[in-house]
Design a protein around this motif. Structure first.
Motif, PDB file in Angstrom:
ATOM      1  N   CYS A  21      24.992  26.931 -45.132  1.00  0.00           N
ATOM      2  CA  CYS A  21      25.521  28.260 -45.081  1.00  0.00           C
ATOM      3  C   CYS A  21      24.427  29.075 -44.366  1.00  0.00           C
ATOM      4  CB  CYS A  21      26.179  28.736 -46.318  1.00  0.00           C
ATOM      5  SG  CYS A  21      27.251  27.603 -46.987  1.00  0.00           S
ATOM      6  N   PRO A  22      24.081  29.089 -43.088  1.00  0.00           N
ATOM      7  CA  PRO A  22      22.913  29.605 -42.396  1.00  0.00           C
ATOM      8  C   PRO A  22      22.549  31.123 -42.970  1.00  0.00           C
ATOM      9  CG  PRO A  22      23.869  28.394 -40.873  1.00  0.00           C
ATOM     10  CD  PRO A  22      24.908  28.260 -42.136  1.00  0.00           C
ATOM     11  N   ASP A  23      24.155  31.820 -42.722  1.00  0.00           N
ATOM     12  CA  ASP A  23      23.827  33.546 -43.103  1.00  0.00           C
ATOM     13  C   ASP A  23      23.586  33.797 -44.509  1.00  0.00           C
ATOM     14  OD1 ASP A  23      24.103  33.421 -40.420  1.00  0.00           O
ATOM     15  OD2 ASP A  23      25.855  34.474 -40.327  1.00  0.00           O
ATOM     16  N   VAL A  24      24.277  33.013 -45.409  1.00  0.00           N
ATOM     17  CA  VAL A  24      24.203  33.080 -46.853  1.00  0.00           C
ATOM     18  C   VAL A  24      22.599  32.797 -47.175  1.00  0.00           C
ATOM     19  CG1 VAL A  24      24.677  31.928 -48.960  1.00  0.00           C
ATOM     20  CG2 VAL A  24      26.608  32.850 -47.460  1.00  0.00           C
ATOM     21  N   ASP A  25      22.197  31.712 -46.544  1.00  0.00           N
ATOM     22  CA  ASP A  25      20.816  31.237 -46.897  1.00  0.00           C
ATOM     23  C   ASP A  25      19.682  32.221 -46.507  1.00  0.00           C
ATOM     24  OD1 ASP A  25      22.001  29.138 -48.407  1.00  0.00           O
ATOM     25  OD2 ASP A  25      21.754  27.652 -46.829  1.00  0.00           O
ATOM     26  N   THR A  26      19.985  32.648 -45.253  1.00  0.00           N
ATOM     27  CA  THR A  26      18.988  33.740 -44.816  1.00  0.00           C
ATOM     28  C   THR A  26      18.659  34.957 -45.717  1.00  0.00           C
ATOM     29  OG1 THR A  26      19.046  32.764 -42.507  1.00  0.00           O
ATOM     30  CG2 THR A  26      18.209  35.084 -42.830  1.00  0.00           C
ATOM     31  N   VAL A  27      19.778  35.259 -46.215  1.00  0.00           N
ATOM     32  CA  VAL A  27      19.760  36.495 -47.154  1.00  0.00           C
ATOM     33  C   VAL A  27      19.318  35.905 -48.506  1.00  0.00           C
ATOM     34  CG1 VAL A  27      20.935  37.946 -48.557  1.00  0.00           C
ATOM     35  CG2 VAL A  27      21.492  37.670 -46.216  1.00  0.00           C
ATOM     36  N   LEU A  28      19.575  34.675 -49.135  1.00  0.00           N
ATOM     37  CA  LEU A  28      18.748  34.292 -50.309  1.00  0.00           C
ATOM     38  C   LEU A  28      17.706  33.952 -50.276  1.00  0.00           C
ATOM     39  CD1 LEU A  28      21.561  31.542 -51.338  1.00  0.00           C
ATOM     40  CD2 LEU A  28      21.098  33.656 -52.401  1.00  0.00           C
ATOM     41  N   PHE A  29      16.987  33.270 -49.136  1.00  0.00           N
ATOM     42  CA  PHE A  29      15.826  33.013 -48.802  1.00  0.00           C
ATOM     43  C   PHE A  29      14.799  34.265 -48.750  1.00  0.00           C
ATOM     44  CE2 PHE A  29      16.979  28.602 -46.812  1.00  0.00           C
ATOM     45  CZ  PHE A  29      17.342  28.161 -48.104  1.00  0.00           C
ATOM     46  N   SER A  30      15.496  35.329 -47.728  1.00  0.00           N
ATOM     47  CA  SER A  30      14.514  36.408 -47.471  1.00  0.00           C
ATOM     48  C   SER A  30      14.446  37.206 -48.787  1.00  0.00           C
ATOM     49  CB  SER A  30      15.493  37.239 -46.723  1.00  0.00           C
ATOM     50  OG  SER A  30      14.755  38.680 -46.155  1.00  0.00           O
ATOM     51  N   GLU A  31      15.437  37.325 -49.664  1.00  0.00           N
ATOM     52  CA  GLU A  31      15.531  38.316 -51.080  1.00  0.00           C
ATOM     53  C   GLU A  31      14.513  37.664 -51.915  1.00  0.00           C
ATOM     54  OE1 GLU A  31      17.314  41.102 -51.763  1.00  0.00           O
ATOM     55  OE2 GLU A  31      17.563  41.037 -49.442  1.00  0.00           O
ATOM     56  N   GLY A  32      14.704  35.841 -51.922  1.00  0.00           N
ATOM     57  CA  GLY A  32      13.746  35.187 -52.759  1.00  0.00           C
ATOM     58  C   GLY A  32      12.398  34.970 -52.387  1.00  0.00           C
ATOM     59  N   GLY A  33      11.943  35.816 -51.111  1.00  0.00           N
ATOM     60  CA  GLY A  33      10.806  35.879 -50.632  1.00  0.00           C
ATOM     61  C   GLY A  33      10.198  34.286 -50.120  1.00  0.00           C
ATOM     62  N   ILE A  34      10.832  33.324 -49.676  1.00  0.00           N
ATOM     63  CA  ILE A  34      10.860  32.144 -49.273  1.00  0.00           C
ATOM     64  C   ILE A  34      11.161  31.805 -47.762  1.00  0.00           C
ATOM     65  CG2 ILE A  34      10.369  31.017 -51.576  1.00  0.00           C
ATOM     66  CD1 ILE A  34      13.251  29.685 -50.909  1.00  0.00           C
ATOM     67  N   LEU A  35      11.722  32.922 -47.376  1.00  0.00           N
ATOM     68  CA  LEU A  35      12.169  32.916 -45.933  1.00  0.00           C
ATOM     69  C   LEU A  35      10.966  32.410 -44.993  1.00  0.00           C
ATOM     70  CD1 LEU A  35      14.858  32.891 -44.096  1.00  0.00           C
ATOM     71  CD2 LEU A  35      14.096  35.261 -43.622  1.00  0.00           C
ATOM     72  N   ASP A  36      11.320  31.661 -43.833  1.00  0.00           N
ATOM     73  CA  ASP A  36      10.335  31.340 -42.638  1.00  0.00           C
ATOM     74  C   ASP A  36      10.634  32.807 -41.904  1.00  0.00           C
ATOM     75  OD1 ASP A  36       9.201  30.963 -40.142  1.00  0.00           O
ATOM     76  OD2 ASP A  36       9.862  28.798 -40.145  1.00  0.00           O
ATOM     77  N   ARG A  37       9.745  33.563 -41.825  1.00  0.00           N
ATOM     78  CA  ARG A  37       9.907  34.954 -41.058  1.00  0.00           C
ATOM     79  C   ARG A  37       9.529  34.755 -39.622  1.00  0.00           C
ATOM     80  NH1 ARG A  37      12.110  38.300 -44.706  1.00  0.00           N
ATOM     81  NH2 ARG A  37      11.198  38.005 -46.891  1.00  0.00           N
ATOM     82  N   GLU A  38       9.176  33.462 -39.348  1.00  0.00           N
ATOM     83  CA  GLU A  38       8.976  33.440 -37.784  1.00  0.00           C
ATOM     84  C   GLU A  38      10.531  33.416 -37.041  1.00  0.00           C
ATOM     85  OE1 GLU A  38       5.603  32.996 -35.880  1.00  0.00           O
ATOM     86  OE2 GLU A  38       5.101  33.968 -37.734  1.00  0.00           O
ATOM     87  N   THR A  39      10.986  32.418 -37.844  1.00  0.00           N
ATOM     88  CA  THR A  39      12.316  31.984 -37.103  1.00  0.00           C
ATOM     89  C   THR A  39      13.620  32.798 -37.764  1.00  0.00           C
ATOM     90  OG1 THR A  39      12.679  30.154 -38.788  1.00  0.00           O
ATOM     91  CG2 THR A  39      11.653  29.438 -36.742  1.00  0.00           C
ATOM     92  N   TRP A  40      13.393  33.325 -38.897  1.00  0.00           N
ATOM     93  CA  TRP A  40      14.248  34.003 -39.867  1.00  0.00           C
ATOM     94  C   TRP A  40      15.577  33.112 -40.117  1.00  0.00           C
ATOM     95  CZ3 TRP A  40      14.536  38.611 -42.194  1.00  0.00           C
ATOM     96  CH2 TRP A  40      13.468  39.423 -42.231  1.00  0.00           C
ATOM     97  N   TRP A  41      15.259  31.834 -40.168  1.00  0.00           N
ATOM     98  CA  TRP A  41      16.123  30.770 -40.862  1.00  0.00           C
ATOM     99  C   TRP A  41      15.153  29.741 -41.332  1.00  0.00           C
ATOM    100  CZ3 TRP A  41      15.755  25.792 -38.982  1.00  0.00           C
ATOM    101  CH2 TRP A  41      15.033  25.757 -37.705  1.00  0.00           C
ATOM    102  N   GLY A  42      15.958  28.916 -42.596  1.00  0.00           N
ATOM    103  CA  GLY A  42      14.959  28.183 -43.127  1.00  0.00           C
ATOM    104  C   GLY A  42      13.949  28.458 -44.153  1.00  0.00           C
ATOM    105  N   ILE A  43      13.173  27.678 -44.859  1.00  0.00           N
ATOM    106  CA  ILE A  43      12.149  28.119 -45.621  1.00  0.00           C
ATOM    107  C   ILE A  43      10.818  27.865 -45.121  1.00  0.00           C
ATOM    108  CG2 ILE A  43      10.963  27.323 -47.977  1.00  0.00           C
ATOM    109  CD1 ILE A  43      13.939  26.668 -48.882  1.00  0.00           C
TER     110      ILE A  43
END
Ligand code: FO1
Ligand code: CA
Length: 334
Positions: free
Chosen positions: A45-67
């Motif tokens: 679920c890419p869009d759900v996960d980008t929000v979860l990872f961003s809010e959880g502080g683990i998002l890859d902020r180069e790509t804005w997807w994944g950890i």
């Protein structure tokens, strides 16, 4: 309470820095699930996960997807096996003639795990394994997302738009393809005839989403076609937006887009690739936040600020403009 509608990049960027303006516990985010794919038996679920990872502080902020800092051992091993076995490296849809009509819809987002065409990181995959396991145990996507949010320390309610499967299918001159096939595998190159939200007719927003949409709504600078389109393709969502104050942040500066395939997809669905086109696509939006360099004249109240998003300070600035725009349509938020 204020509710944000989010796709995969623009709105998560807006929310990064929102906490100084909007209390996260009182600011739910409804996430697009039209991009979701089942790959190798795992629901991604890419869009759900980008929000979860961003809010959880683990998002890859180069790509804005994944950890961030994730490894890709398993993904690499799958690719090597496929190559050694001489298997076609492209996306491989799973067909299943025995499926009922309900499952038929989901088939359009089901891919074989052979030649995994999206890069799933190892820690990212752990999330998909856990999510799919909970779904297999009978939990809904909404419950599963809440469980993951808690594990990741996310304060904000993160709500998938629906527990029913919806798939964004891009009809191109090379035939219909799932959005992820169009975007990741084909790099948005095929020319687009139209966009279909398969399953949306039979899908319903969840009760949590209906409740969240009673509050004033913010449509972040997301892709109107692939992020917001699947949500408003559900009649109950569109009706909710028509009866609550809505502020939209344009993903364009005039006719220049910050990122992503929104321009091409807007034109394919009959709108101009510009702020004016976005305003036409959002008839239920009551006010807009535009960039200071955007001289588009709209028929609705407009607040201007620098809408470039790349840091928490940017998110906070644009959120202040959003709050001001909510005020212009009588939705004061304290
Ligand atoms: N985007 C890519 O451009 N290439 C990928 O390999 C890729 C893998 C991927 C894996 C998990 C995930 O949650 C997202 C992933 N994305 C990838 C991003 C995704 O395709 C889109 O950007 C969103 O669906 C648009 O919101
Ligand atoms: Ca409205």
């Amino acid at each position: 309470m204020v509710t944000f509608l989010a796709g995969g990049t623009g709105t998560p960027k807006l929310l990064w820095g929102a906490d100084g303006v909007f209390d996260p516990g009182e600011t739910p985010v409804v996430c697009n699930t039209g991009d979701d794919v089942e790959m190798g038996g795992l629901l991604v679920c890419p869009d759900v996960d980008t929000v979860l990872f961003s809010e959880g502080g683990i998002l890859d902020r180069e790509t804005w997807w994944g950890i961030g800092g994730d490894s890709t051992e398993t993904h690499g091993a799958i690719g090597e096996l496929a190559e050694d076995a001489g298997l076609d490296p492209g996306p491989r849809y799973l067909s299943d003639d025995a499926q009922t009509s309900g499952r038929e819809i989901a088939r359009w987002r089901r891919f074989s795990g052979v030649a995994e065409f999206m890069e799933l990181g190892d820690r990212d995959r752990a999330v998909h394994v856990t999510r799919t396991g909970l779904l297999d145990e009978g939990k809904t996507l909404t419950e599963t997302t809440a469980t993951l949010a808690e594990a990741l320390g996310v304060d904000r309610p993160v709500l998938p738009m629906s527990d029913d499967p919806v798939a964004t299918i891009v009809h191109t001159d090379e035939g219909p393809m799932h959005f992820q096939e169009f975007w990741v595998h084909r790099r948005a190159e095929p020319s687009v005839d139209r966009v279909e939200y398969r399953g949306a007719d039979g899908a319903e927003p969840t009760s949590a989403v209906r409740e969240a949409l009673d509050a004033p709504v913010v449509i972040g600078p997301s892709n109107p076609v692939t992020s917001i389109g699947p949500m408003v393709a559900m009649d109950a969502v569109r009706a909710a937006l028509e009866s609550t104050p809505v502020v939209a942040v344009s993903p364009f500066v005039g006719d220049r887009i910050f990122s992503g395939p929104a321009g091409k997809l807007l034109e394919a669905t009959g709108y101009e690739a510009s702020t004016a086109g976005v305003a036409e696509a959002y008839p239920y939006a009551d006010a807009f936040v535009l960039d200071t360099d955007d001289d588009t004249e709209l028929d609705r109240p407009t607040v201007r600020t620098d809408t470039e998003l790349g840091s928490p300070a940017d998110g906070e600035r644009v959120c202040r403009a959003v709050r001001e725009a909510l005020g212009t349509v009588g939705a004061e938020v304290v």
